[in-house]
Design a protein around this motif. Structure first.
Motif, PDB file in Angstrom:
ATOM      1  N   PHE A  76       0.729  -1.314  -0.278  1.00 36.92           N
ATOM      2  CA  PHE A  76      -0.030   0.190   0.351  1.00 36.92           C
ATOM      3  C   PHE A  76       1.269   1.357  -0.069  1.00 36.92           C
ATOM      4  CE2 PHE A  76      -2.848  -3.443   1.761  1.00 36.92           C
ATOM      5  CZ  PHE A  76      -3.939  -2.709   1.524  1.00 36.92           C
ATOM      6  N   ALA A  77       0.274   2.300  -0.431  1.00 35.16           N
ATOM      7  CA  ALA A  77       1.352   3.703  -0.490  1.00 35.16           C
ATOM      8  C   ALA A  77       0.111   4.622  -0.518  1.00 35.16           C
ATOM      9  CB  ALA A  77       1.843   3.845  -1.447  1.00 35.16           C
ATOM     10  N   ALA A  78       0.742   5.501   0.584  1.00 33.54           N
ATOM     11  CA  ALA A  78      -0.518   6.828   1.260  1.00 33.54           C
ATOM     12  C   ALA A  78      -0.292   8.179   1.121  1.00 33.54           C
ATOM     13  CB  ALA A  78      -1.559   7.203   2.477  1.00 33.54           C
ATOM     14  N   GLY A  79      -0.692   9.297   0.792  1.00 38.61           N
ATOM     15  CA  GLY A  79       0.099  10.455   1.048  1.00 38.61           C
ATOM     16  C   GLY A  79       0.917  11.162  -0.144  1.00 38.61           C
ATOM     17  N   GLY A 111      -1.275  18.038   1.704  1.00 37.78           N
ATOM     18  CA  GLY A 111      -1.316  17.858   3.415  1.00 37.78           C
ATOM     19  C   GLY A 111      -2.952  17.231   3.306  1.00 37.78           C
ATOM     20  N   VAL A 112      -3.685  17.774   3.427  1.00 35.26           N
ATOM     21  CA  VAL A 112      -5.135  17.414   3.212  1.00 35.26           C
ATOM     22  C   VAL A 112      -5.409  16.842   2.788  1.00 35.26           C
ATOM     23  CG1 VAL A 112      -6.364  19.946   3.544  1.00 35.26           C
ATOM     24  CG2 VAL A 112      -5.454  19.050   1.520  1.00 35.26           C
ATOM     25  N   TYR A 113      -4.703  15.869   1.657  1.00 37.01           N
ATOM     26  CA  TYR A 113      -5.012  14.877   0.880  1.00 37.01           C
ATOM     27  C   TYR A 113      -4.835  13.577   2.092  1.00 37.01           C
ATOM     28  CZ  TYR A 113      -7.097  16.835  -2.905  1.00 37.01           C
ATOM     29  OH  TYR A 113      -7.786  17.680  -3.914  1.00 37.01           O
ATOM     30  N   ALA A 114      -2.959  13.867   2.625  1.00 34.97           N
ATOM     31  CA  ALA A 114      -2.654  12.795   2.667  1.00 34.97           C
ATOM     32  C   ALA A 114      -3.299  12.577   3.991  1.00 34.97           C
ATOM     33  CB  ALA A 114      -1.057  13.715   3.378  1.00 34.97           C
ATOM     34  N   VAL A 115      -3.004  13.697   5.359  1.00 31.79           N
ATOM     35  CA  VAL A 115      -4.018  13.309   6.263  1.00 31.79           C
ATOM     36  C   VAL A 115      -5.577  12.258   6.762  1.00 31.79           C
ATOM     37  CG1 VAL A 115      -2.730  15.045   7.911  1.00 31.79           C
ATOM     38  CG2 VAL A 115      -5.017  15.894   6.783  1.00 31.79           C
ATOM     39  N   ARG A 116      -5.841  12.459   5.236  1.00 33.70           N
ATOM     40  CA  ARG A 116      -7.558  11.425   5.297  1.00 33.70           C
ATOM     41  C   ARG A 116      -6.918  10.309   4.855  1.00 33.70           C
ATOM     42  NH1 ARG A 116     -11.825  16.323   3.495  1.00 33.70           N
ATOM     43  NH2 ARG A 116     -10.888  18.179   4.783  1.00 33.70           N
ATOM     44  N   MET A 117      -6.170  10.065   4.191  1.00 34.95           N
ATOM     45  CA  MET A 117      -5.776   9.186   3.208  1.00 34.95           C
ATOM     46  C   MET A 117      -5.239   7.796   4.731  1.00 34.95           C
ATOM     47  SD  MET A 117      -3.587   9.413   0.463  1.00 34.95           S
ATOM     48  CE  MET A 117      -3.875  10.810  -1.446  1.00 34.95           C
ATOM     49  N   GLY A 118      -5.268   8.489   5.552  1.00 33.59           N
ATOM     50  CA  GLY A 118      -4.408   7.841   6.555  1.00 33.59           C
ATOM     51  C   GLY A 118      -5.294   6.678   7.809  1.00 33.59           C
ATOM     52  N   PRO A 119      -6.209   7.539   7.889  1.00 31.60           N
ATOM     53  CA  PRO A 119      -7.890   6.243   8.977  1.00 31.60           C
ATOM     54  C   PRO A 119      -8.200   5.226   7.396  1.00 31.60           C
ATOM     55  CG  PRO A 119      -7.641   8.814   8.979  1.00 31.60           C
ATOM     56  CD  PRO A 119      -7.046   8.435   8.331  1.00 31.60           C
ATOM     57  N   HIS A 120      -7.958   5.157   6.296  1.00 30.11           N
ATOM     58  CA  HIS A 120      -7.818   5.262   5.177  1.00 30.11           C
ATOM     59  C   HIS A 120      -7.165   3.561   4.897  1.00 30.11           C
ATOM     60  CE1 HIS A 120     -11.322   4.158   2.054  1.00 30.11           C
ATOM     61  NE2 HIS A 120     -10.772   3.506   1.204  1.00 30.11           N
ATOM     62  N   LEU A 121      -6.188   3.936   5.242  1.00 27.91           N
ATOM     63  CA  LEU A 121      -5.332   3.071   4.797  1.00 27.91           C
ATOM     64  C   LEU A 121      -5.733   2.163   5.724  1.00 27.91           C
ATOM     65  CD1 LEU A 121      -2.631   2.273   3.260  1.00 27.91           C
ATOM     66  CD2 LEU A 121      -1.163   3.904   5.171  1.00 27.91           C
ATOM     67  N   ALA A 122      -5.261   2.363   7.153  1.00 28.61           N
ATOM     68  CA  ALA A 122      -5.351   1.984   7.929  1.00 28.61           C
ATOM     69  C   ALA A 122      -6.069   0.946   7.716  1.00 28.61           C
ATOM     70  CB  ALA A 122      -4.985   2.627   9.880  1.00 28.61           C
ATOM     71  N   ASP A 123      -7.347   1.341   7.717  1.00 28.93           N
ATOM     72  CA  ASP A 123      -9.104   0.847   7.277  1.00 28.93           C
ATOM     73  C   ASP A 123      -8.611  -0.517   6.533  1.00 28.93           C
ATOM     74  OD1 ASP A 123     -11.047  -0.382   8.541  1.00 28.93           O
ATOM     75  OD2 ASP A 123     -11.924   0.887   6.252  1.00 28.93           O
ATOM     76  N   LEU A 177      -5.623  -1.632   5.864  1.00 30.67           N
ATOM     77  CA  LEU A 177      -4.565  -1.987   5.737  1.00 30.67           C
ATOM     78  C   LEU A 177      -5.183  -3.796   6.201  1.00 30.67           C
ATOM     79  CD1 LEU A 177      -1.538  -0.219   6.506  1.00 30.67           C
ATOM     80  CD2 LEU A 177      -2.152  -2.199   5.216  1.00 30.67           C
ATOM     81  N   ARG A 178      -5.693  -3.527   7.693  1.00 30.16           N
ATOM     82  CA  ARG A 178      -6.804  -4.499   8.702  1.00 30.16           C
ATOM     83  C   ARG A 178      -7.690  -5.107   7.536  1.00 30.16           C
ATOM     84  NH1 ARG A 178      -7.673  -0.295  12.724  1.00 30.16           N
ATOM     85  NH2 ARG A 178      -9.575   0.223  11.597  1.00 30.16           N
ATOM     86  N   ARG A 179      -8.322  -4.590   6.257  1.00 34.72           N
ATOM     87  CA  ARG A 179      -9.219  -5.299   5.434  1.00 34.72           C
ATOM     88  C   ARG A 179      -8.170  -6.652   4.857  1.00 34.72           C
ATOM     89  NH1 ARG A 179     -14.397  -4.261   4.062  1.00 34.72           N
ATOM     90  NH2 ARG A 179     -14.924  -3.399   6.247  1.00 34.72           N
ATOM     91  N   GLY A 239      -8.663 -10.781   5.310  1.00 33.92           N
ATOM     92  CA  GLY A 239      -9.169 -11.413   3.881  1.00 33.92           C
ATOM     93  C   GLY A 239     -10.203 -10.695   3.299  1.00 33.92           C
ATOM     94  N   GLU A 240     -10.548  -9.811   3.650  1.00 33.44           N
ATOM     95  CA  GLU A 240     -12.306  -9.064   3.771  1.00 33.44           C
ATOM     96  C   GLU A 240     -11.544  -8.111   2.438  1.00 33.44           C
ATOM     97  OE1 GLU A 240     -12.563  -6.953   7.705  1.00 33.44           O
ATOM     98  OE2 GLU A 240     -12.982  -8.507   8.723  1.00 33.44           O
ATOM     99  N   PRO A 241     -12.759  -7.173   1.844  1.00 30.66           N
ATOM    100  CA  PRO A 241     -12.829  -7.175   0.859  1.00 30.66           C
ATOM    101  C   PRO A 241     -12.583  -4.953   0.702  1.00 30.66           C
ATOM    102  CG  PRO A 241     -15.272  -7.345   0.973  1.00 30.66           C
ATOM    103  CD  PRO A 241     -13.818  -8.466   2.356  1.00 30.66           C
ATOM    104  N   LEU A 242     -10.966  -5.073  -0.069  1.00 33.59           N
ATOM    105  CA  LEU A 242     -11.001  -3.212   0.021  1.00 33.59           C
ATOM    106  C   LEU A 242     -11.951  -2.211  -0.064  1.00 33.59           C
ATOM    107  CD1 LEU A 242      -6.820  -4.185  -0.960  1.00 33.59           C
ATOM    108  CD2 LEU A 242      -8.166  -4.301   1.777  1.00 33.59           C
ATOM    109  N   LEU A 243     -11.637  -2.034   0.777  1.00 40.56           N
ATOM    110  CA  LEU A 243     -13.061  -0.077   0.577  1.00 40.56           C
ATOM    111  C   LEU A 243     -12.521   1.253  -0.155  1.00 40.56           C
ATOM    112  CD1 LEU A 243     -14.908   0.137   3.756  1.00 40.56           C
ATOM    113  CD2 LEU A 243     -15.526  -1.071   1.132  1.00 40.56           C
TER     114      LEU A 243
END
Ligand SMILES: Cc1cc2nc3c(=O)[nH]c(=O)nc-3n(C[C@H](O)[C@H](O)[C@H](O)COP(=O)(O)OP(=O)(O)OC[C@H]3O[C@@H](n4cnc5c(N)ncnc54)[C@H](O)[C@@H]3O)c2cc1C
Length: 233
Positions: free
Chosen positions: A139-142, A155-167, A169-171, A175-179
């Motif tokens: 994965f890559a973000a920011g 930065g406004v995009y980078a910080v918003r990608m953070g929580p989505h990246l974490a989510d 990664l967990r998925r 083995g769950e579908p990525l959002l």
């Protein structure tokens, strides 16, 4: 530096970072050494400043640069830093004592030696899930992530990608579908003009003033405070 001389400060790059940095540096230099004539010049390859902004914020930025006594040179691409200044793509030499180079971010050079797919700016091509194109589980973000269609590096995009990246990664781990990540349609940019004011730009909307600078400081301080552990005296 002897008193009474002239010093030319040249900013290369007419994006938000180039304009903001040049105005701030000039203000500080003029404050600290009022005995020197600090002259400001800005070089930009495009035919307008802030190419991604609306007309009003662009006009406000041009006005702020002109109020700071900065001469703008449009459609002049800085090519190389040479002794005593900068050369442009058409071979013109522009004299400068101090050069601030802010022509946009590019990816780290080591990425070229990997198998990762890169765009023309050496950023890593990702799907809208932030997973690297053709490389599942990476994965890559920011700033380093290149989406399609491309987004400005902010930065406004980078910080918003953070929580989505974490989510995602967990998925991926479960083995769950990525959002897919949906970038906001318009983001707010707050550009300091070095004189205690700032310009707010969002889509075609633009406004400037001291209160905008205070607003920018409050937003930045609040963001940084989230990462500072509480002080235990
Ligand atoms: C002058 C200026 C003003 C700006 N103002 C704004 C603004 O007002 N609003 C806005 O939204 N954006 C602004 N931006 C853009 C914003 O700073 C970036 O988009 C944002 O910082 C990108 O975040 P990032 O985490 O992807 O990368 P970065 O913030 O660049 O963070 C990358 C980090 O990784 C570290 N690193 C690099 N290589 C390695 C390695 N191999 N190992 C370990 N660590 C490494 C770096 O040291 C750095 O700490 C501005 C940029 C500039 C230059």
């Amino acid at each position: 530096m002897p008193s009474g001389g002239v010093q030319r400060v040249l900013g290369v790059g007419g994006g938000a970072a180039g304009c903001e940095t040049l105005m701030s540096v000039l203000t500080q230099l003029r404050k600290q050494r009022p005995d020197i004539d600090w002259q400001g010049h800005l070089l930009t390859a495009a035919n307008a400043l802030l190419p991604e902004a609306g007309r009003l914020p662009r006009w406000l930025t041009r006005r702020a640069l002109s109020q700071a006594g900065i001469t703008i040179h449009v459609e002049q691409r800085g090519e190389a830093l040479v002794e005593g200044g900068v050369t442009t793509q058409d071979g013109t030499r522009i004299e400068a004592d101090i050069v601030l180079w802010a022509t946009g971010a590019i990816g780290h050079s080591w990425l070229a030696s990997t198998e990762l797919p890169l765009d023309k700016h050496h950023f890593i091509q990702v799907e809208n899930t932030l997973e690297v194109t053709g490389q599942p589980t990476i994965f890559a973000a920011g700033d380093c992530a290149a989406l399609t269609p491309a987004l400005p590096n902010a930065g406004v995009y980078a910080v918003r990608m953070g929580p989505h990246l974490a989510d995602n990664l967990r998925r991926a781990c479960h083995g769950e579908p990525l959002l897919p990540w949906q970038p906001p349609e318009r983001v707010l940019a707050l550009i300091g003009t070095g004189d205690g004011r700032a310009i707010a730009s969002r889509g075609g909307f633009g406004v400037s003033g001291r209160w905008v600078w205070q607003w920018k400081k409050r937003i930045d301080a609040r963001f940084i405070a989230r990462f500072n552990p509480p002080f235990e005296g």
